[in-house]
Scaffold this active site. Structure first.
Site, PDB file in Angstrom:
ATOM      1  N   ASP A 127       2.565   5.182  -5.349  1.00  0.00           N
ATOM      2  CA  ASP A 127       1.852   6.413  -5.029  1.00  0.00           C
ATOM      3  C   ASP A 127       2.667   7.617  -5.502  1.00  0.00           C
ATOM      4  O   ASP A 127       3.569   8.075  -4.817  1.00  0.00           O
ATOM      5  CB  ASP A 127       1.583   6.499  -3.523  1.00  0.00           C
ATOM      6  CG  ASP A 127       0.867   7.789  -3.149  1.00  0.00           C
ATOM      7  OD1 ASP A 127       0.599   8.624  -4.036  1.00  0.00           O
ATOM      8  OD2 ASP A 127       0.568   7.964  -1.954  1.00  0.00           O
ATOM      9  N   ASP A 145       0.849  -1.190   0.000  1.00  0.00           N
ATOM     10  CA  ASP A 145       0.000   0.000   0.000  1.00  0.00           C
ATOM     11  C   ASP A 145       0.892   1.250   0.000  1.00  0.00           C
ATOM     12  O   ASP A 145       1.840   1.336   0.796  1.00  0.00           O
ATOM     13  CB  ASP A 145      -0.858  -0.065   1.279  1.00  0.00           C
ATOM     14  CG  ASP A 145      -1.926   0.992   1.347  1.00  0.00           C
ATOM     15  OD1 ASP A 145      -2.442   1.399   0.295  1.00  0.00           O
ATOM     16  OD2 ASP A 145      -2.258   1.400   2.487  1.00  0.00           O
ATOM     17  N   GLU A 183      -2.235   6.113  -8.378  1.00  0.00           N
ATOM     18  CA  GLU A 183      -3.172   7.091  -7.793  1.00  0.00           C
ATOM     19  C   GLU A 183      -3.126   8.371  -8.600  1.00  0.00           C
ATOM     20  O   GLU A 183      -2.054   8.897  -8.895  1.00  0.00           O
ATOM     21  CB  GLU A 183      -2.823   7.381  -6.321  1.00  0.00           C
ATOM     22  CG  GLU A 183      -3.724   8.473  -5.713  1.00  0.00           C
ATOM     23  CD  GLU A 183      -3.591   8.600  -4.194  1.00  0.00           C
ATOM     24  OE1 GLU A 183      -3.317   7.574  -3.530  1.00  0.00           O
ATOM     25  OE2 GLU A 183      -3.770   9.715  -3.681  1.00  0.00           O
ATOM     26  N   HIS A 241      -9.569   5.068  -1.208  1.00  0.00           N
ATOM     27  CA  HIS A 241      -8.678   5.094  -0.032  1.00  0.00           C
ATOM     28  C   HIS A 241      -9.355   5.872   1.092  1.00  0.00           C
ATOM     29  O   HIS A 241     -10.317   6.598   0.876  1.00  0.00           O
ATOM     30  CB  HIS A 241      -7.357   5.785  -0.393  1.00  0.00           C
ATOM     31  CG  HIS A 241      -6.389   4.890  -1.107  1.00  0.00           C
ATOM     32  ND1 HIS A 241      -5.201   4.508  -0.558  1.00  0.00           N
ATOM     33  CD2 HIS A 241      -6.452   4.293  -2.320  1.00  0.00           C
ATOM     34  CE1 HIS A 241      -4.549   3.721  -1.397  1.00  0.00           C
ATOM     35  NE2 HIS A 241      -5.297   3.575  -2.493  1.00  0.00           N
ATOM     36  N   THR A 267      -7.525   2.885   9.551  1.00  0.00           N
ATOM     37  CA  THR A 267      -7.726   3.539  10.846  1.00  0.00           C
ATOM     38  C   THR A 267      -8.797   2.852  11.701  1.00  0.00           C
ATOM     39  O   THR A 267      -8.617   2.657  12.906  1.00  0.00           O
ATOM     40  CB  THR A 267      -8.105   5.023  10.607  1.00  0.00           C
ATOM     41  OG1 THR A 267      -7.065   5.612   9.819  1.00  0.00           O
ATOM     42  CG2 THR A 267      -8.247   5.789  11.903  1.00  0.00           C
ATOM     43  N   ALA A 295     -11.147   4.970   3.612  1.00  0.00           N
ATOM     44  CA  ALA A 295     -12.587   4.659   3.734  1.00  0.00           C
ATOM     45  C   ALA A 295     -13.051   4.502   5.184  1.00  0.00           C
ATOM     46  O   ALA A 295     -14.245   4.333   5.412  1.00  0.00           O
ATOM     47  CB  ALA A 295     -12.926   3.419   2.915  1.00  0.00           C
ATOM     48  N   SER A 296     -12.122   4.594   6.156  1.00  0.00           N
ATOM     49  CA  SER A 296     -12.591   4.606   7.555  1.00  0.00           C
ATOM     50  C   SER A 296     -13.511   5.798   7.788  1.00  0.00           C
ATOM     51  O   SER A 296     -14.378   5.754   8.654  1.00  0.00           O
ATOM     52  CB  SER A 296     -11.398   4.688   8.522  1.00  0.00           C
ATOM     53  OG  SER A 296     -10.654   3.502   8.472  1.00  0.00           O
TER      54      SER A 296
HETATM   55  P1  13P Z   1      -7.848   4.841   6.531  1.00  0.00           P
HETATM   56  O1  13P Z   1      -6.754   4.564   7.496  1.00  0.00           O
HETATM   57  O2  13P Z   1      -8.287   6.256   6.583  1.00  0.00           O
HETATM   58  O3  13P Z   1      -8.964   3.870   6.635  1.00  0.00           O
HETATM   59  O4  13P Z   1      -7.230   4.665   5.065  1.00  0.00           O
HETATM   60  C1  13P Z   1      -6.711   3.434   4.677  1.00  0.00           C
HETATM   61  C2  13P Z   1      -6.067   3.562   3.340  1.00  0.00           C
HETATM   62  O5  13P Z   1      -6.563   4.206   2.451  1.00  0.00           O
HETATM   63  C3  13P Z   1      -4.804   2.873   3.150  1.00  0.00           C
HETATM   64  O6  13P Z   1      -4.262   3.139   1.901  1.00  0.00           O
END
Ligand code: 13P
Length: 287
Positions: A104, A82, A134, A210, A235, A212-213
Site C-alpha cells: 500500500d 492486506d 493501490e 476496499h 468491519t 466494502a463494508s
Molecule cells: P472495511 O473494514 O471497511 O470493510 O474494509 C476492509 C478492507 O478494505 C481491508 O483492506
C-alpha cells in the site's frame, strides 16, 4: 491442494464474471468462521490479514497454522497480506506461506508508489506470490481521510493513471478508490460506478474494491458487473462477530467456557460471509 494465489483466483473470477471476497481475520475463530462459510457455499475465498493482525495473533499462527488450514480447506483459498507497508514484514510473508501480498503506497507520490510497488512485485513474483497495489486513496473513517464522491474527489483513482501504474509496476491486481472508505459501520457509501467502468476499460488486471463494508448490497452486485473482481470486507465481520458474542453473554451471563461464548460470534460472522459470497456471485464457483 487448496492453497492458491490471488492471481489464480482473480483471473478466473474476471474470466467468469464474479468477485472473490477477501475477508479480514484476526484470530482462529474468525479464520474458521470464514472457511466454514466458503466451504458450505462452495466458494473460492481470500483470507486477508493485516500487519496488525499478525502482531495480535503472532507469527506462528499466521505463518504455520493458517497456511495448513487453507491447504486442508475444501475450497480454493489464498492467504493475503492486506495493506502491507513495512518491507520487512512483506518479505517475511512472501517467504512464509502467504500466496499474495498487497503493498500500500497510496499515500506516496505517483513516482514513489510506482518505485516501491515495483520492488515488491519483482521480489514477490520471483517466489510465485501475487501482488496487489493501490492507486488513488481509499482512506479510512478513523483516519479522517475520505474519498467519497462529493468529498475529496482528487483522492479517487484516475483511469489513465491506473493504467500507467499497472503497466509500470507489473502487479497482478489493483485497488482503486471509487467512493468507499475503510471502517464504515453503515452501508451508506456512494460509489462512482462510471469510474469503475472507465478504469476497467483501460486496465487489464482485476480491480479490487476496499472498504466494502460501507457498500450497499445492491451496489456490490453492480460493481462486479462493472469490473471489480476482489471485494474486501473487514468491519462488517467485526460487527457481526461482536454482536453474536454480546447477545450470547447478555442472555447467558454465567457461561465461562470460551468455546461456548465465541461460537455464537463465529456463527454470526459466518452468516455475514455467506451473504457476501452470494452477493459477489462466487457461490458454487469452487473447483
Ligand atoms: P472495511 O473494514 O471497511 O470493510 O474494509 C476492509 C478492507 O478494505 C481491508 O483492506
Amino acid at each position: 491442494m487448496s492453497l492458491k494465489t490471488n492471481k489464480e483466483l482473480l483471473d478466473r473470477a474476471k474470466a467468469e464474471g464474479y468477485a472473490v471476497g477477501a475477508f479480514n481475520v484476526n484470530n482462529i475463530e474468525q479464520t474458521i468462521a470464514a472457511l466454514e462459510a466458503a466451504e458450505e457455499e462452495k466458494s473460492p475465498i481470500i483470507i486477508a490479514v493485516t500487519e496488525g493482525a499478525i502482531k495480535y495473533a503472532g507469527e506462528p499462527f499466521f505463518f504455520d497454522a493458517v497456511p495448513k488450514m487453507l491447504e486442508a480447506a475444501g475450497v480454493p483459498a489464498s492467504l493475503h497480506l492486506d495493506h502491507g507497508k513495512k518491507m520487512e514484514m512483506i518479505m517475511k510473508c512472501v517467504g512464509k506461506g502467504f500466496t499474495s501480498v498487497m503493498y500500500d503506497g497510496s499515500s506516496l507520490s505517483f513516482e514513489a508508489n510506482v518505485a516501491e510497488t515495483r520492488k515488491v512485485a519483482e521480489a514477490a513474483k520471483a517466489r510465485r506470490v501475487s501482488v496487489e497495489g493501490e492507486i488513488g486513496r481509499v482512506g479510512g473513517v478513523e483516519s479522517g481521510v475520505s474519498s467519497a464522491p462529493g468529498g475529496d474527489e482528487e483522492l479517487l483513482t484516475d483511469p489513465e493513471e491506473a493504467k500507467r501504474f499497472v503497466e509500470l509496476t507489473g502487479i497482478d491486481s489493483v485497488a482503486v478508490a471509487v467512493g468507499t472508505v475503510h471502517g464504515m459501520r453503515k452501508q451508506t457509501a456512494k460509489i462512482d460506478l462510471d469510474r469503475i467502468s472507465a478504469i476497467a476499460a483501460l486496465v487489464t488486471v482485476p480491480l479490487v474494491l476496499h472498504g466494502a463494508s460501507g457498500a450497499p448490497d445492491e451496489t456490490c452486485v453492480e460493481v462486479v458487473k462493472r469490473g471489480i473482481h476482489k471485494i474486501n470486507i473487514g468491519t462488517e465481520l467485526q460487527k457481526s462477530f461482536a454482536r453474536g458474542v454480546a447477545d450470547f453473554i447478555a442472555s447467558n451471563p454465567d457461561v465461562i467456557d470460551p468455546r461456548k461464548i465465541l461460537r455464537p460470534g463465529m456463527n454470526s460472522m459466518k452468516e455475514s460471509v455467506r451473504n457476501k459470497i452470494r452477493l459477489f456471485g462466487s457461490a458454487g464457483r469452487a473447483w
